[in-house]
Scaffold this motif. Structure first.
Motif, PDB file in Angstrom:
ATOM      1  N   ARG A  52      21.718 -38.781 -26.116  1.00  8.06           N
ATOM      2  CA  ARG A  52      20.705 -37.823 -26.569  1.00  8.06           C
ATOM      3  C   ARG A  52      19.332 -38.464 -26.473  1.00  8.06           C
ATOM      4  N   ILE A  53      18.328 -37.594 -26.349  1.00  6.40           N
ATOM      5  CA  ILE A  53      16.948 -38.045 -26.499  1.00  6.40           C
ATOM      6  C   ILE A  53      16.692 -38.211 -27.996  1.00  6.40           C
ATOM      7  N   LEU A  54      16.101 -39.316 -28.374  1.00 12.61           N
ATOM      8  CA  LEU A  54      15.719 -39.485 -29.780  1.00 12.61           C
ATOM      9  C   LEU A  54      14.276 -39.037 -29.957  1.00 12.61           C
ATOM     10  N   MET A  55      14.034 -38.256 -30.994  1.00 10.19           N
ATOM     11  CA  MET A  55      12.650 -37.894 -31.311  1.00 10.19           C
ATOM     12  C   MET A  55      12.356 -38.375 -32.718  1.00 10.19           C
ATOM     13  N   SER A  56      11.155 -38.879 -32.914  1.00  9.93           N
ATOM     14  CA  SER A  56      10.797 -39.371 -34.245  1.00  9.93           C
ATOM     15  C   SER A  56       9.278 -39.442 -34.357  1.00  9.93           C
ATOM     16  N   ILE A  57       8.839 -40.098 -35.411  1.00  7.60           N
ATOM     17  CA  ILE A  57       7.403 -40.307 -35.602  1.00  7.60           C
ATOM     18  C   ILE A  57       7.158 -41.780 -35.909  1.00  7.60           C
ATOM     19  N   SER A  69       3.911 -38.420 -32.879  1.00  5.57           N
ATOM     20  CA  SER A  69       5.301 -38.133 -32.543  1.00  5.57           C
ATOM     21  C   SER A  69       5.697 -38.865 -31.266  1.00  5.57           C
ATOM     22  N   LYS A  71       9.234 -40.022 -28.462  1.00 13.22           N
ATOM     23  CA  LYS A  71      10.613 -39.792 -28.024  1.00 13.22           C
ATOM     24  C   LYS A  71      11.031 -40.940 -27.113  1.00 13.22           C
ATOM     25  N   LEU A  78      24.412 -41.669 -28.269  1.00 15.70           N
ATOM     26  CA  LEU A  78      24.415 -40.929 -29.530  1.00 15.70           C
ATOM     27  C   LEU A  78      24.741 -41.853 -30.702  1.00 15.70           C
ATOM     28  N   MET A  81      21.666 -43.560 -32.367  1.00 25.39           N
ATOM     29  CA  MET A  81      20.502 -42.749 -32.763  1.00 25.39           C
ATOM     30  C   MET A  81      19.914 -43.155 -34.113  1.00 25.39           C
ATOM     31  N   ILE A  82      20.783 -43.249 -35.126  1.00 26.24           N
ATOM     32  CA  ILE A  82      20.287 -43.517 -36.485  1.00 26.24           C
ATOM     33  C   ILE A  82      19.641 -44.905 -36.541  1.00 26.24           C
ATOM     34  N   SER A  85      16.322 -44.834 -34.850  1.00 27.34           N
ATOM     35  CA  SER A  85      15.336 -44.139 -35.656  1.00 27.34           C
ATOM     36  C   SER A  85      14.830 -45.049 -36.775  1.00 27.34           C
ATOM     37  N   THR A 117       4.458 -38.431 -27.758  1.00 27.01           N
ATOM     38  CA  THR A 117       4.537 -37.042 -27.291  1.00 27.01           C
ATOM     39  C   THR A 117       3.408 -36.180 -27.838  1.00 27.01           C
ATOM     40  N   ARG A 118       2.549 -36.797 -28.665  1.00 29.87           N
ATOM     41  CA  ARG A 118       1.405 -36.030 -29.194  1.00 29.87           C
ATOM     42  C   ARG A 118       0.204 -36.965 -29.207  1.00 29.87           C
TER      43      ARG A 118
END
Ligand SMILES: Cc1cc2nc3c(=O)[nH]c(=O)nc-3n(C[C@H](O)[C@H](O)[C@H](O)COP(=O)(O)OP(=O)(O)OC[C@H]3O[C@@H](n4cnc5c(N)ncnc54)[C@H](O)[C@@H]3O)c2cc1C
Ligand code: SF4
Lengths: 126, 441
Positions: A52-57, A69, A71, A78, A81-82, A85, A117-118
């Motif tokens: 999966r792609i991980l997205m976070s801040i 933000s 990714k 998978l 992921m945790i 993060s 991403t932002r």
């Protein structure tokens, strides 16, 4: 010979096709139910190594928002992921940040970078 | 007042730097209300077609909801690329900033008056004062508001820790503040599912996602990648009936199982410990300003009644995005924005949208809602609708013109989008057109 049937939901696009994968001794025998080549590719991967792609801040110091933000540039396993993060929770960057800026190189040694991403604009002194 | 504003070029900065805003004119061809995807797309298209355009946005920056939706899933149709919300919407923001489109943030349209077909007056409250702006057309793209706990019958005290999904998302993903540690989510639409995953990834525990329906109301891909991937419990046929508190903070939620008529089953109450309750119970188009203009509202979509130009019952007032109909994907909101802009251009050029033959759209079997609700019969039509219940192997039928499209499966969670060409519609002999879902054999 062990036969196995796995039903998976394709997450590549919102259509969410239900794909059935038949395995024999861990090898893919047949794939059914996908509506496009991307779905087939996804199913092949998903039954052996779901990613999966991980997205976070991450924190952004001196910016117009306190966080930016991010990714992973590519999907990561998978199962990581945790952990990934959590690793990002300790990161802080300095404004300005542009979309696509590299925030972390080689996350957890996975060979995959984390990108913004932002944008986060520099907060001007008043 | 407007004059005062024209000379006020060195404005104080309000936090969002590289986005200096401006209202440079007193009269526009179109004023876009709302700077989310639908509004940005509308403004870009309108300017491209030569309209003098102003965008008014209430928040402190352009972008709308996708700014805070940091997960991928945006733009697959529009850009043929899977992007996160901010990446998607910044393509529009960056483009808009490279044009001479006027915009103002932290601003809000206080009143709108219909003066004549070619003149509407807007009173806009900005950080620099109140501006009165005239415009030939309005494109209303103010998005949707979230339903609150009271609208879904959650009674009890009002301690800290109860918030909507959008509020929680803004707190966490724009301002970096975790809303809680043990979170119960109410509603299994895509918003609820996506938030469940975000909370888990940021280190909170999601004790469950309660859903009153017997099936999840979001997309299956989100049930998979947001709940199943992390083992988050989905409580189907469950509703939250009350909240308990301790020292002014949520301490638990009381949930109850419901039967097929959504009636609580006696004795099935249970208390779930949590410090935060996040309400993800759906969206409702924002219509306040439209109602003040006298636009007719559709009780089904909860948005305005529109024709195929997305023009409301007020001439020259167009609507797009979630203010029109709650869209599953941003791509549709953008598409509606672009269509509304083309319609506004036509309106400006031809001094109004002419009606060839007024047609009323009637909801037939298994159709819950649809836009447009009326036609002028002067253009191709793009219908967006939702069915009332899941069904397999059906026709989507436009009865009076004998036009049917086969559908393998229809679901309430997946919006139907169907284009019908004008030459087909011209075969219509009646002044109503029934849209229905009928079995295939
Ligand atoms: C949690 C969540 C996840 C989502 N995930 C996806 C996804 O993965 N893929 C996808 O395609 N879509 C997704 N969406 C849907 C997508 O965000 C919407 O379809 C899209 O944002 C709708 O755009 P809009 O411009 O109509 O409304 P909005 O984005 O809501 O923008 C409306 C704008 O109008 C402003 N406004 C409101 N009132 C006024 C006023 N009176 N005056 C001036 N301005 C005003 C608001 O501040 C806002 O900026 C998601 C939505 C949510 C909530
Ligand atoms: S198989 Fe293709 S169409 Fe179906 S969900 Fe996957 S990507 Fe979408």
């Amino acid at each position: 010979m062990t036969k196995q049937v796995k039903k998976i939901i394709c997450i590549v696009c919102p259509r969410g096709c239900e794909i059935t994968v038949e395995l024999e001794d861990g090898k893919i025998k047949s794939i059914k139910g996908y509506s496009c080549p991307l779905g087939k590719q996804y199913a092949e991967k998903e039954v052996v190594n779901p990613e999966r792609i991980l997205m976070s801040i991450v924190k952004c110091v001196g910016g117009d928002l306190p966080v930016v933000s991010v990714k992973t540039a590519k999907p990561i396993p998978l199962s990581r992921m945790i952990e990934a993060s959590k690793a990002l929770a300790d990161i802080a960057v300095e404004a300005p940040v542009k979309i696509g800026d590299k925030i972390v190189e080689n996350l957890l040694g996975l060979g995959i970078d984390v990108i913004a991403t932002r944008p986060c604009h520099k907060q001007k002194e008043e | 007042m407007a004059q005062n504003m024209l000379s006020q070029k060195s404005k104080p900065s309000y936090g969002v730097i590289e986005m200096p805003d401006r209202i440079t004119k007193r009269d526009y061809d179109t004023v876009v209300i709302g700077g989310g995807p639908a509004g940005l797309a509308a403004a870009l298209e309108a300017r491209e077609k030569g309209l003098e355009t102003l965008v008014v946005e209430t928040r402190d920056r352009l972008g709308g909801i996708p700014l805070q939706c940091i997960h991928p899933g945006f733009g697959i149709h529009y850009f043929k690329k899977d992007m996160t919300g901010p990446e998607f919407v910044y393509r529009f923001i960056d483009k808009l900033l490279s044009t001479d489109i006027d915009y103002t943030v932290k601003s809000y349209v206080n009143t709108a008056k219909y003066v004549s077909p070619m003149e509407k007056k807007l009173e806009i409250i900005t950080p620099y004062g109140t501006e009165i702006v005239g415009t030939k057309t309005i494109i209303y793209a103010a998005g949707a508001r979230e339903r609150t706990r009271y609208e879904i019958g959650i009674t009890g005290p009002n301690p800290a820790g109860i918030m909507t999904a959008g509020e929680a998302q803004t707190l966490m993903d724009m301002y970096g503040v975790m809303p809680g540690k043990r979170i119960l989510i109410v509603g299994s639409g895509d918003v609820g599912l996506i938030m469940a995953r975000r909370f888990v990834l940021e280190g909170a525990e999601v004790v469950g996602v309660a859903e009153i329906l017997p099936y999840p109301s979001g997309l299956m891909r989100n049930v998979q990648q947001c709940l199943k991937d992390y083992g988050i419990p989905l409580l189907l046929s469950h509703m939250v009936i009350s909240v308990k508190q301790c020292n002014g903070r949520v301490s638990s939620a009381v949930v109850v199982k419901v039967d097929e008529n959504f009636k609580p089953i006696q004795g099935s109450e249970k208390e779930i410990e949590c410090d935060t309750i996040v309400i993800a119970a759906g969206l409702k188009p924002r219509t306040k300003l439209l109602e003040s203009l006298g636009a007719q509202i559709d009780p089904r979509t909860k948005g305005p009644v529109v024709n195929e130009y997305f023009e409301t019952t007020i001439p020259g007032v167009f609507v797009a995005g979630n203010a029109l109909i709650i869209n599953d994907y941003v791509d549709y909101a953008v598409e509606q924005g672009e269509l509304a802009a083309l319609a506004a251009t036509k309106y400006v050029d031809e001094k109004g949208i002419k009606i060839k033959k007024p047609v009323k759209i009637v909801l037939g079997r298994n159709m819950r809602l649809i836009v447009p609700q009326m036609l002028t019969l002067t253009s191709d039509v793009l219908f967006y609708g939702r069915v009332a219940r899941p069904e397999d192997n059906v026709w989507l039928s436009f009865k009076e013109i004998g036009f049917k499209i086969p559908q393998l499966r229809v679901l309430p969670s997946i919006m139907i989008r169907q284009k019908i060409r004008l030459d087909k519609l011209r075969m219509l002999k009646t002044d109503t057109l029934t849209v229905e879902v009928i079995p295939r054999d």
